[in-house]
Write a protein that holds these residues in place. Structure first.
Motif, PDB file in Angstrom:
ATOM      1  N   SER A 155     -27.317 -40.450   6.092  1.00  0.00           N
ATOM      2  CA  SER A 155     -27.120 -40.815   4.693  1.00  0.00           C
ATOM      3  C   SER A 155     -28.443 -40.750   3.932  1.00  0.00           C
ATOM      4  CB  SER A 155     -26.519 -42.219   4.595  1.00  0.00           C
ATOM      5  OG  SER A 155     -26.385 -42.609   3.252  1.00  0.00           O
ATOM      6  N   LEU A 156     -29.506 -41.249   4.556  1.00  0.00           N
ATOM      7  CA  LEU A 156     -30.835 -41.203   3.934  1.00  0.00           C
ATOM      8  C   LEU A 156     -31.280 -39.761   3.727  1.00  0.00           C
ATOM      9  CD1 LEU A 156     -33.375 -42.752   2.992  1.00  0.00           C
ATOM     10  CD2 LEU A 156     -34.216 -42.606   5.355  1.00  0.00           C
ATOM     11  N   LYS A 157     -31.054 -38.937   4.737  1.00  0.00           N
ATOM     12  CA  LYS A 157     -31.430 -37.529   4.649  1.00  0.00           C
ATOM     13  C   LYS A 157     -30.677 -36.827   3.522  1.00  0.00           C
ATOM     14  CE  LYS A 157     -32.043 -33.443   7.575  1.00  0.00           C
ATOM     15  NZ  LYS A 157     -31.953 -32.914   8.959  1.00  0.00           N
ATOM     16  N   ASP A 158     -29.376 -37.110   3.410  1.00  0.00           N
ATOM     17  CA  ASP A 158     -28.564 -36.495   2.354  1.00  0.00           C
ATOM     18  C   ASP A 158     -29.027 -36.943   0.966  1.00  0.00           C
ATOM     19  OD1 ASP A 158     -27.103 -35.248   4.309  1.00  0.00           O
ATOM     20  OD2 ASP A 158     -25.424 -36.661   4.244  1.00  0.00           O
ATOM     21  N   ASN A 159     -29.323 -38.227   0.824  1.00  0.00           N
ATOM     22  CA  ASN A 159     -29.794 -38.749  -0.465  1.00  0.00           C
ATOM     23  C   ASN A 159     -31.124 -38.119  -0.864  1.00  0.00           C
ATOM     24  OD1 ASN A 159     -27.589 -40.431  -0.810  1.00  0.00           O
ATOM     25  ND2 ASN A 159     -28.593 -42.215   0.117  1.00  0.00           N
ATOM     26  N   TYR A 160     -32.002 -37.973   0.108  1.00  0.00           N
ATOM     27  CA  TYR A 160     -33.310 -37.375  -0.153  1.00  0.00           C
ATOM     28  C   TYR A 160     -33.145 -35.912  -0.579  1.00  0.00           C
ATOM     29  CZ  TYR A 160     -38.103 -35.769   0.715  1.00  0.00           C
ATOM     30  OH  TYR A 160     -39.361 -35.224   0.590  1.00  0.00           O
ATOM     31  N   ALA A 161     -32.253 -35.194   0.113  1.00  0.00           N
ATOM     32  CA  ALA A 161     -32.016 -33.790  -0.232  1.00  0.00           C
ATOM     33  C   ALA A 161     -31.424 -33.659  -1.634  1.00  0.00           C
ATOM     34  CB  ALA A 161     -31.083 -33.150   0.794  1.00  0.00           C
ATOM     35  N   ARG A 162     -30.514 -34.579  -1.984  1.00  0.00           N
ATOM     36  CA  ARG A 162     -29.913 -34.532  -3.317  1.00  0.00           C
ATOM     37  C   ARG A 162     -30.960 -34.774  -4.407  1.00  0.00           C
ATOM     38  NH1 ARG A 162     -25.232 -36.775  -0.778  1.00  0.00           N
ATOM     39  NH2 ARG A 162     -26.057 -38.897  -0.988  1.00  0.00           N
ATOM     40  N   ALA A 163     -31.937 -35.607  -4.104  1.00  0.00           N
ATOM     41  CA  ALA A 163     -33.009 -35.862  -5.076  1.00  0.00           C
ATOM     42  C   ALA A 163     -33.978 -34.679  -5.144  1.00  0.00           C
ATOM     43  CB  ALA A 163     -33.766 -37.129  -4.700  1.00  0.00           C
TER      44      ALA A 163
END
Length: 352
Positions: free
Chosen positions: A255-263
């Motif tokens: 989830s953290l990785k996905d959020n970082y990628a979205r940013a």
């Protein structure tokens, strides 16, 4: 590179040994020249810091031109010596080696995005299958010849304008600087457009399963400072590989990785657009203003935003991990992560 040239020329073991001896002498001479110019550059930078007198850069320009002339003579001497150990049949292949050498030396002196992308290296990196390579080879042959002409033309402009630009900057002749910049940018754009044109030609004939990896490799090489792996990326990937990560932690890590990628995705796109615009529109007056005032330019805010996201993501990652796991994360350079600077690497503590 020497091994690559030996392969291109189909050199014998005896020739390779002779070439290696010649190269060792060449490298020793080149290193001595490089150390000498580096010391001079450090001296001039210190003079400017002490005096803030821009005229010191005129001396640096003259010194750099002498260094470039010496380096050119050294390079020519080495290649002439290397040719002396070749057979007539191998000498016939020499133009191919000269073009390869220009791709690997002259090309890296480009200053706009995409200008330094060597499609030979990209093709080698993605490891095409033999059938695809057979189709790509004629395209690379055309690319090789067209690119070489563009590089020779660009280098001639660079050689002509290098010392003159330093002199114009020292005298404050912004108009003269602008004329040189426009001329250099035009030559640089010709190289960049050739890279884009031939990259598209290669992608069009690649198997579907290799198109994405080829495009990604080109993107990484076009904007290395934008798409370089950050300390946050390295930390998340390292944590995901820990042997004691629980299922719940894995879910949170993803989830953290996905959020970082979205940013990062829209931010990186803004950085690409800003980079392209700056490279094509920056003027000599802009450069002088930044030189005097130390301004970062339009990329400054975007870089700060990226650093904030990297820091926040690393902090959030540590909240997911136990203290013992957090201790095993890669250790970045002192001062925190800075993906804007090339060559920065992280050390990783062992997963014990």
């Amino acid at each position: 590179n020497l091994d690559k040239y030996a392969k291109m020329l189909e050199m014998t073991d005896e020739q390779k040994e002779a070439a290696r001896t010649l190269f060792d002498g060449y490298q020793e001479q080149s290193n001595a020249q490089r150390e000498k110019i580096q010391a001079k550059m450090d001296e001039v930078r210190q003079q400017f810091r002490d005096t803030r007198d821009p005229s010191v850069w005129q001396t640096m320009g003259e010194t750099m031109q002498k260094f470039r002339d010496q380096r050119k003579q050294t390079d020519e001497g080495f290649f002439n010596d290397l040719k002396s150990v070749l057979t007539p049949a191998q000498v016939e292949k020499w133009p191919e080696v000269e073009r390869a050498n220009r791709r690997e030396t002259v090309m890296r002196r480009g200053f706009i995005s995409g200008e330094r992308v060597n499609l030979f290296d990209v093709v080698e990196q993605v490891k095409l299958n033999p059938e695809a390579m057979k189709e790509v080879t004629p395209i690379l042959h055309d690319y090789d010849e067209q690119l070489d002409r563009a590089l020779i033309a660009r280098e001639a402009i660079t050689e002509e304008g290098f010392t003159k630009f330093q002199q114009l900057r020292a005298s404050g002749d912004v108009k003269g600087m602008q004329e040189l910049m426009d001329k250099g940018r035009e030559a640089a754009n010709r190289v960049k457009e050739l890279n884009k044109k031939f990259a598209r030609s290669i992608v069009d004939i690649l198997p579907e399963e290799q198109k994405a990896s080829f495009n990604e490799e080109v993107r990484q090489r076009t904007y290395p400072d934008i798409y370089r792996e950050s300390q946050a990326d390295r930390a998340i990937n390292a944590a995901a590989g820990f042997s004691d990560i629980t299922a719940e932690q894995k879910e949170k890590l993803q989830s953290l990785k996905d959020n970082y990628a979205r940013a990062m995705t829209p931010l990186q796109q803004k950085m690409v657009e800003t980079t392209e615009e700056t490279e094509q529109k920056i003027t000599a007056a802009d450069m002088m203003a930044r030189f005097r005032g130390g301004q970062e330019g339009p990329m400054g805010d975007l870089r700060r935003e990226r650093r904030e996201w990297v820091t926040k993501t690393q902090e959030d990652l540590k909240k997911i991990l136990t203290p013992e796991q957090a201790e095993r994360l890669p250790v970045g350079d002192q001062g925190g992560d800075n993906p804007d600077q090339p060559g920065r690497r992280a050390r990783q503590r062992p997963d014990t």
